[in-house]
Scaffold this motif. Structure first.
Motif, PDB file in Angstrom:
ATOM      1  N   ALA A 158      -2.283  12.860   5.368  1.00 54.61           N
ATOM      2  CA  ALA A 158      -1.018  12.257   4.509  1.00 54.61           C
ATOM      3  C   ALA A 158      -0.918  10.730   4.618  1.00 54.61           C
ATOM      4  O   ALA A 158      -0.641  10.084   3.549  1.00 54.61           O
ATOM      5  N   LEU A 159      -1.211  10.199   5.602  1.00 60.40           N
ATOM      6  CA  LEU A 159      -1.246   8.834   5.962  1.00 60.40           C
ATOM      7  C   LEU A 159      -2.100   8.059   5.302  1.00 60.40           C
ATOM      8  O   LEU A 159      -2.019   6.976   4.706  1.00 60.40           O
ATOM      9  N   LEU A 160      -3.361   8.477   5.038  1.00 66.28           N
ATOM     10  CA  LEU A 160      -4.449   7.905   4.542  1.00 66.28           C
ATOM     11  C   LEU A 160      -4.435   7.857   2.899  1.00 66.28           C
ATOM     12  O   LEU A 160      -4.506   7.148   2.225  1.00 66.28           O
ATOM     13  N   PHE A 161      -3.775   9.086   2.391  1.00 60.86           N
ATOM     14  CA  PHE A 161      -3.447   9.075   1.015  1.00 60.86           C
ATOM     15  C   PHE A 161      -2.284   8.033   0.720  1.00 60.86           C
ATOM     16  O   PHE A 161      -2.280   7.117  -0.421  1.00 60.86           O
ATOM     17  N   TYR A 162      -1.409   8.058   1.668  1.00 57.11           N
ATOM     18  CA  TYR A 162      -0.082   7.061   1.422  1.00 57.11           C
ATOM     19  C   TYR A 162      -0.809   5.555   1.456  1.00 57.11           C
ATOM     20  O   TYR A 162      -0.437   4.723   0.660  1.00 57.11           O
ATOM     21  N   PHE A 163      -1.600   5.506   2.427  1.00 58.38           N
ATOM     22  CA  PHE A 163      -2.387   3.850   2.517  1.00 58.38           C
ATOM     23  C   PHE A 163      -2.977   3.646   1.387  1.00 58.38           C
ATOM     24  O   PHE A 163      -3.102   2.402   0.985  1.00 58.38           O
ATOM     25  N   GLY A 164      -3.727   4.534   0.848  1.00 57.80           N
ATOM     26  CA  GLY A 164      -4.379   4.331  -0.534  1.00 57.80           C
ATOM     27  C   GLY A 164      -3.593   4.136  -1.558  1.00 57.80           C
ATOM     28  O   GLY A 164      -3.954   3.511  -2.551  1.00 57.80           O
ATOM     29  N   PHE A 165      -2.479   4.601  -1.652  1.00 57.21           N
ATOM     30  CA  PHE A 165      -1.464   4.851  -2.744  1.00 57.21           C
ATOM     31  C   PHE A 165      -0.620   3.435  -2.832  1.00 57.21           C
ATOM     32  O   PHE A 165      -0.322   3.041  -3.921  1.00 57.21           O
ATOM     33  N   LEU A 166      -0.584   2.791  -1.813  1.00 51.56           N
ATOM     34  CA  LEU A 166       0.259   1.709  -1.788  1.00 51.56           C
ATOM     35  C   LEU A 166      -0.654   0.471  -2.427  1.00 51.56           C
ATOM     36  O   LEU A 166      -1.814   0.246  -2.190  1.00 51.56           O
ATOM     37  N   THR A 167      -0.046  -0.139  -3.828  1.00 58.25           N
ATOM     38  CA  THR A 167      -0.596  -0.991  -4.465  1.00 58.25           C
ATOM     39  C   THR A 167       0.082  -2.052  -4.782  1.00 58.25           C
ATOM     40  O   THR A 167      -0.215  -3.460  -4.552  1.00 58.25           O
ATOM     41  N   TYR A 168       1.240  -1.993  -5.536  1.00 57.45           N
ATOM     42  CA  TYR A 168       1.984  -2.918  -6.037  1.00 57.45           C
ATOM     43  C   TYR A 168       2.365  -4.011  -5.054  1.00 57.45           C
ATOM     44  O   TYR A 168       2.119  -5.333  -5.383  1.00 57.45           O
ATOM     45  N   GLU A 169       3.058  -3.446  -4.137  1.00 55.89           N
ATOM     46  CA  GLU A 169       3.926  -4.657  -3.074  1.00 55.89           C
ATOM     47  C   GLU A 169       2.956  -5.398  -2.471  1.00 55.89           C
ATOM     48  O   GLU A 169       2.813  -6.667  -2.299  1.00 55.89           O
ATOM     49  N   ARG A 170       1.513  -4.589  -1.924  1.00 54.16           N
ATOM     50  CA  ARG A 170       0.661  -5.446  -1.430  1.00 54.16           C
ATOM     51  C   ARG A 170      -0.165  -6.284  -2.241  1.00 54.16           C
ATOM     52  O   ARG A 170      -0.465  -7.429  -1.986  1.00 54.16           O
ATOM     53  N   PHE A 171      -0.439  -6.073  -3.704  1.00 58.20           N
ATOM     54  CA  PHE A 171      -0.893  -6.755  -4.761  1.00 58.20           C
ATOM     55  C   PHE A 171      -0.196  -7.967  -4.867  1.00 58.20           C
ATOM     56  O   PHE A 171      -0.807  -9.159  -5.004  1.00 58.20           O
ATOM     57  N   SER A 172       1.108  -7.918  -5.108  1.00 58.75           N
ATOM     58  CA  SER A 172       1.938  -9.008  -5.374  1.00 58.75           C
ATOM     59  C   SER A 172       2.149 -10.222  -4.296  1.00 58.75           C
ATOM     60  O   SER A 172       1.980 -11.279  -4.412  1.00 58.75           O
ATOM     61  N   PHE A 173       1.897  -9.388  -2.788  1.00 58.62           N
ATOM     62  CA  PHE A 173       1.983 -10.237  -1.785  1.00 58.62           C
ATOM     63  C   PHE A 173       0.637 -11.162  -1.707  1.00 58.62           C
ATOM     64  O   PHE A 173       0.572 -12.471  -1.389  1.00 58.62           O
ATOM     65  N   LEU A 174      -0.290 -10.665  -1.992  1.00 59.38           N
ATOM     66  CA  LEU A 174      -1.603 -11.167  -1.885  1.00 59.38           C
ATOM     67  C   LEU A 174      -1.968 -12.099  -2.777  1.00 59.38           C
ATOM     68  O   LEU A 174      -2.409 -13.555  -2.714  1.00 59.38           O
ATOM     69  N   ILE A 175      -1.546 -11.782  -4.160  1.00 61.58           N
ATOM     70  CA  ILE A 175      -1.527 -12.895  -5.244  1.00 61.58           C
ATOM     71  C   ILE A 175      -0.666 -14.152  -5.073  1.00 61.58           C
ATOM     72  O   ILE A 175      -1.059 -15.059  -5.367  1.00 61.58           O
ATOM     73  N   GLN A 176       0.386 -13.818  -4.494  1.00 61.56           N
ATOM     74  CA  GLN A 176       1.516 -14.913  -4.198  1.00 61.56           C
ATOM     75  C   GLN A 176       0.613 -16.046  -3.005  1.00 61.56           C
ATOM     76  O   GLN A 176       1.254 -16.908  -3.145  1.00 61.56           O
ATOM     77  N   ASN A 177       0.036 -15.251  -2.254  1.00 57.68           N
ATOM     78  CA  ASN A 177      -0.599 -15.873  -1.184  1.00 57.68           C
ATOM     79  C   ASN A 177      -2.110 -16.463  -1.499  1.00 57.68           C
ATOM     80  O   ASN A 177      -2.647 -17.050  -0.722  1.00 57.68           O
ATOM     81  N   GLY A 178      -2.538 -16.519  -2.740  1.00 59.99           N
ATOM     82  CA  GLY A 178      -3.778 -17.316  -3.349  1.00 59.99           C
ATOM     83  C   GLY A 178      -5.148 -16.350  -2.793  1.00 59.99           C
ATOM     84  O   GLY A 178      -5.912 -16.825  -2.728  1.00 59.99           O
TER      85      GLY A 178
END
Length: 189
Positions: A68-88
């Protein structure tokens, strides 16, 4: 420190913190509470047998929690993506870091399952206490080889399920925010 290493450090700080919290709750609920109830009900008599039975249940629960945790970690995309893009951080760097982070977290989860499986295996109920060994435990007719194969097959399974999570997260990332929330609420019912 290069960008990939810094993103891996960021990912692992979140992933490992969450996984440790879940593991502590799991140990507390499946081992701690039954041991306390056993102490209150019958004292220290038969304590070792009670703990080993609880470890057998913990092994099975650890497998499901890791999935369950690994599926959840793989599922996380949008918030992580926006944070990374905002930080270059580029998409490619974020992708490499996510894959490496998931491989590391899968290894941590697999080691945890392996250790709880060893404790349960030594508990006396034998191969029936570990789900993989109950199904394929006598394949090599050698316990060390069976344990190595269990570790490798479980690691591959955890990584495969994390990749399914990444695929599902990528599909849901294509939806609008309103549709993402709608799908999340529908899956609850």
């Amino acid at each position: 420190m290069n960008k990939v290493a810094s993103v891996i450090k960021y990912d692992l700080s979140y992933f490992v913190r969450l996984i440790l919290i879940v593991y502590l709750w799991l140990i507390g609920l499946l081992v701690g509470i039954p041991v306390l109830l056993h102490l209150v009900a019958s004292g220290t008599e038969g304590m070792v047998i009670a703990i080993l039975n609880d470890l057998s249940l913990l092994t099975t629960a650890a497998l499901f929690v890791n999935v369950a945790l690994l599926f959840y970690f793989g599922f996380l995309t949008y918030e992580r993506f926006s944070f990374l893009i905002q930080n270059g951080i580029s998409r490619r760097t974020g992708w490499y870091a996510k894959v490496i982070s998931i491989l590391i977290v899968a290894l941590i989860g697999n080691i945890y399952s392996f250790i709880t499986g060893l404790f349960a295996l030594n508990g006396g109920s034998g191969y029936k206490s570990v789900p993989y060994l109950e199904l394929y435990g006598h394949f090599f007719k050698s316990l060390p080889l069976d344990l190595v194969s269990m570790f490798i097959v479980n690691y591959i399974m955890l990584v495969m399920l994390a990749v399914f999570g990444i695929i599902a997260g990528a599909v849901f990332a294509l939806l609008t925010r309103k549709n993402q929330k709608l799908w999340q609420y529908q899956s609850l019912f």
